[in-house]
Each structure stands twice: as structure tokens, then as C-alpha cells.
Design an enzyme around this catalytic site. Structure first.
Site, PDB file in Angstrom:
ATOM      1  N   ASP A   1       0.870  -1.185   0.000  1.00 29.14           N
ATOM      2  CA  ASP A   1       0.000   0.000   0.000  1.00 29.14           C
ATOM      3  C   ASP A   1       0.899   1.225   0.000  1.00 29.14           C
ATOM      4  O   ASP A   1       1.386   1.627   1.057  1.00 29.14           O
ATOM      5  CB  ASP A   1      -0.858   0.026   1.277  1.00 29.14           C
ATOM      6  CG  ASP A   1      -2.239  -0.551   1.075  1.00 29.14           C
ATOM      7  OD1 ASP A   1      -2.732  -0.521  -0.061  1.00 29.14           O
ATOM      8  OD2 ASP A   1      -2.829  -1.021   2.054  1.00 29.14           O
TER       9      ASP A   1
ATOM     10  N   ARG B   1       3.562   2.739   3.259  1.00 32.90           N
ATOM     11  CA  ARG B   1       4.312   1.778   4.085  1.00 32.90           C
ATOM     12  C   ARG B   1       5.812   2.039   4.018  1.00 32.90           C
ATOM     13  O   ARG B   1       6.552   1.570   4.877  1.00 32.90           O
ATOM     14  CB  ARG B   1       4.021   0.347   3.637  1.00 32.90           C
ATOM     15  CG  ARG B   1       2.555   0.005   3.490  1.00 32.90           C
ATOM     16  CD  ARG B   1       1.748   0.279   4.740  1.00 32.90           C
ATOM     17  NE  ARG B   1       0.338  -0.009   4.530  1.00 32.90           N
ATOM     18  CZ  ARG B   1      -0.645   0.480   5.263  1.00 32.90           C
ATOM     19  NH1 ARG B   1      -0.374   1.279   6.271  1.00 32.90           N
ATOM     20  NH2 ARG B   1      -1.900   0.177   5.008  1.00 32.90           N
TER      21      ARG B   1
ATOM     22  N   LYS C   1      -9.062   1.194  -6.389  1.00 35.75           N
ATOM     23  CA  LYS C   1      -9.856   0.800  -5.222  1.00 35.75           C
ATOM     24  C   LYS C   1     -10.704   1.979  -4.743  1.00 35.75           C
ATOM     25  O   LYS C   1     -10.371   3.133  -5.051  1.00 35.75           O
ATOM     26  CB  LYS C   1      -8.949   0.278  -4.099  1.00 35.75           C
ATOM     27  CG  LYS C   1      -7.928   1.304  -3.576  1.00 35.75           C
ATOM     28  CD  LYS C   1      -6.951   0.642  -2.622  1.00 35.75           C
ATOM     29  CE  LYS C   1      -6.042   1.666  -1.970  1.00 35.75           C
ATOM     30  NZ  LYS C   1      -5.011   1.067  -1.112  1.00 35.75           N
TER      31      LYS C   1
ATOM     32  N   HIS D   1     -13.044  -0.404   8.562  1.00 31.05           N
ATOM     33  CA  HIS D   1     -12.155  -1.136   9.462  1.00 31.05           C
ATOM     34  C   HIS D   1     -12.884  -1.466  10.771  1.00 31.05           C
ATOM     35  O   HIS D   1     -12.482  -2.378  11.484  1.00 31.05           O
ATOM     36  CB  HIS D   1     -10.905  -0.306   9.780  1.00 31.05           C
ATOM     37  CG  HIS D   1     -10.014  -0.095   8.599  1.00 31.05           C
ATOM     38  ND1 HIS D   1     -10.200   0.917   7.692  1.00 31.05           N
ATOM     39  CD2 HIS D   1      -8.929  -0.790   8.171  1.00 31.05           C
ATOM     40  CE1 HIS D   1      -9.266   0.851   6.758  1.00 31.05           C
ATOM     41  NE2 HIS D   1      -8.486  -0.182   7.032  1.00 31.05           N
TER      42      HIS D   1
ATOM     43  N   ASP E   1     -10.691  -6.364  -0.388  1.00 34.42           N
ATOM     44  CA  ASP E   1     -10.007  -5.630   0.660  1.00 34.42           C
ATOM     45  C   ASP E   1      -9.750  -6.613   1.806  1.00 34.42           C
ATOM     46  O   ASP E   1     -10.177  -7.772   1.766  1.00 34.42           O
ATOM     47  CB  ASP E   1     -10.863  -4.437   1.104  1.00 34.42           C
ATOM     48  CG  ASP E   1     -10.044  -3.315   1.744  1.00 34.42           C
ATOM     49  OD1 ASP E   1      -8.866  -3.551   2.083  1.00 34.42           O
ATOM     50  OD2 ASP E   1     -10.586  -2.203   1.901  1.00 34.42           O
TER      51      ASP E   1
END
Length: 307
Positions: free
Chosen positions: A14, A22, A113, A126, A198
Site C-alpha cells: 500500500d 508503508r 480501489k 475497518h 479488501d
């Protein structure tokens, strides 16, 4: 990359820019994509994506889960926000397409996405399952537009969203919905690449499904690859093993058609043949000229002028 197997593994990351990155310094640290969107400058987007791709390719990364193609139409959205390129489908479509083209020109597979659109939600997937209340006609006119542009640009991957689109499927999250994944993304929009879920460990999924159930339902819905990333915590290898076992048992019990699994494997194979090339580690001198280079930092600074 050289694992001595028929289908080498993707090296994925990502690396969007902004808060979802990251790789930090000494890699170039990019501003959020909302900043690039405010420039409305395809030439600047092209320079950014080429620099991003160069740094990723230098260290052997073959897949970037970017760009975000959600349209930021809800200012209360807690999870997309400045990750989006803009509030208008035209802007997101135009700049998203350029980013995809440049990443893939450099041999890094891109991933648009989160389909069918996570931009107009007020909750974080999340933590819980967000609801999208728009009618199908509105979704086709607004939310789907950047994904159509990405498909036209031959994007390698599209990632699904853990959102409940009640006007299309009032029971299943998009990731687990054949009506959204197969009928709309695959058949209506004509996407022939890899559809990836995801993270199946996000609470939008785990609040109602076990990892095994989610894995089986996602593949049955039309996903070709699954992410299980720990839901923001450490990766649980045992949980991944349980998901694989559930898939095997579902095929053995004929709850999951073997032809569906074979189609998913074939799409991954085609993408790997397109992008996975022989990679040799660069020398330290080569790395120093690519990673966090003065030229790349200058592009980041140019983007930041629109903050």
C-alpha cells in the site's frame, strides 16, 4: 521473486502517498492524493506516478494497491478523506488513469480501489459495515466513472469495498456480493483483470462472517484474490490457513464450483505473465540515485504547493 514455483508470489504494498504509505524515508514521502487532485494537472500526476513506480520497482515491488478511485463526496468520511484525488468524477477519472498508466509502464501492477465506491460513506469499514444509499443510476453516473476509466487504461487489479449498497444487494457487503462483483464489475463494466478483496479481517466483514466463510463467499462472488492482512494488527498465519482450508472444503463439497477457482487462478496467471519480470537487486549506488532522489523530492515539493 525467484521462488522456484510455477506462479511466483506478488510483492505487493500500500503505497498511495499521504497517510497510507508503508515506505517512509529514505524513500520519497509523497503528499496526500487530495493535494495532487487540487492541482488538476495530468502532467504532474504523470511525473509523480513515474517517480513512485521507479522507487517501487527498484526494490522489487511488483504490485501497488493504488490509486484510490473513490470520489470524496462526503466530508464526514473517516476512512477515505484526503486519500481521494477529488470530489468530482472527472478529476478522479483523469488523474487516476494517468497514475495507472505510469505505474504499469514501469512494470508495477496498479490496483484501483475500492469498488463500487467508498467515497460517500460516514463510517470506517475497518470498524463497521458502511452503508451506501445511492440508487444504481447515480452509482453508474458518479461512483463507477473512475473505475470505467481505469478499465479503459487496462488496470491490472481492482479492489472491492466492504460496503453495503442496499439498492443493489441489501444483504451482502460488496466484496461478498455476486450482484456487484460478477454482474456489475465483471459483466457490465467488462473488467477482465484480477479482482481482489479488501482485507477480510476488517470488522465490516468479521462482525458477521468467520474468515473461512468470508473467503469462500468472496471467491464465489467473483473475487480472484483475497487479502488477509491482520485487520490493522499483526498478520495471523493460522487464520490464513483456516481460510485456505475452508476454500478447499468448499470445492470438495461442491459449494464452490471448481471452475470459479480455476478462473481466478487463470486471471492471476495472466497478470503475472504481464508484470512479473526477472528482477536483479540494484547496486547501492543505483539505489541512492533512485530512492528519495533530489528529482523525486522536487516533484513532491511541487505537489505540496497545492496543499
Amino acid at each position: 521473486r525467484n521462488l522456484g514455483v510455477e506462479l511466483p508470489a506478488w510483492v505487493g504494498i500500500d503505497q498511495e502517498g499521504g497517510r497510507v504509505a508503508r515506505l517512509r524515508s529514505p524513500f520519497t514521502e509523497w503528499p496526500p492524493m487530495a493535494v495532487l487532485g487540487r492541482s488538476d494537472d495530468p502532467a504532474l500526476a504523470r511525473k509523480f506516478a513515474a517517480a513512485l513506480a521507479a522507487e517501487l520497482a527498484a526494490v522489487g515491488i511488483s504490485l501497488d494497491y493504488a490509486p484510490v478511485l473513490d470520489i470524496h463526496t462526503n466530508p464526514k468520511n473517516p476512512v477515505i478523506g484526503d486519500r481521494a484525488l477529488g470530489e468530482k468524477p472527472e478529476t478522479v477519472s483523469k488523474l487516476g488513469r494517468v497514475i495507472i498508466e505510469e505505474l504499469q509502464r514501469a512494470g508495477v501492477a496498479a490496483c484501483g480501489k475500492h469498488f463500487p465506491g467508498h467515497g460517500d460513506t460516514a463510517t470506517d469499514s475497518h470498524l463497521e459495515l458502511p452503508i451506501v444509499e445511492h440508487a444504481p443510476d447515480r452509482l453508474r453516473a458518479i461512483e463507477f466513472a473512475p473505475f470505467k476509466a481505469a478499465i479503459d487504461a487496462r488496470v491490472a487489479f481492482i479492489m472491492t469495498a466492504h460496503v453495503l449498497v442496499v439498492s443493489i444487494d441489501e444483504e451482502r457487503p460488496a466484496t461478498l456480493s455476486p450482484k456487484i462483483v460478477q454482474r456489475i464489475l465483471r459483466e457490465e463494466l467488462g473488467f477482465t483483470g484480477v479482482i481482489v478483496s479488501d482485507d477480510l479481517e476488517m470488522k465490516a466483514i468479521t462482525n458477521a462472517y468467520s474468515p473461512g466463510e468470508a473467503a469462500v463467499e468472496a471467491i464465489a462472488a467473483g473475487c480472484d484474490a483475497l487479502l488477509m492482512c491482520g485487520g490493522g494488527g499483526p498478520v495471523d498465519i493460522e487464520l490464513q490457513g483456516k481460510a485456505l482450508e475452508a476454500l478447499i472444503h468448499a470445492v470438495e463439497d461442491e459449494r464452490l464450483p471448481l471452475k470459479r477457482v480455476e478462473a481466478a487462478l487463470e486471471r492471476n496467471r495472466q497478470a503475472k505473465e504481464r508484470f512479473l519480470r526477472e528482477w536483479r537487486p540494484p547496486t547501492a549506488a543505483q539505489l541512492r540515485t533512485i530512492i528519495g532522489s533530489e528529482q523525486h523530492r522536487a516533484i513532491a515539493e511541487q505537489m505540496s504547493e497545492f496543499a
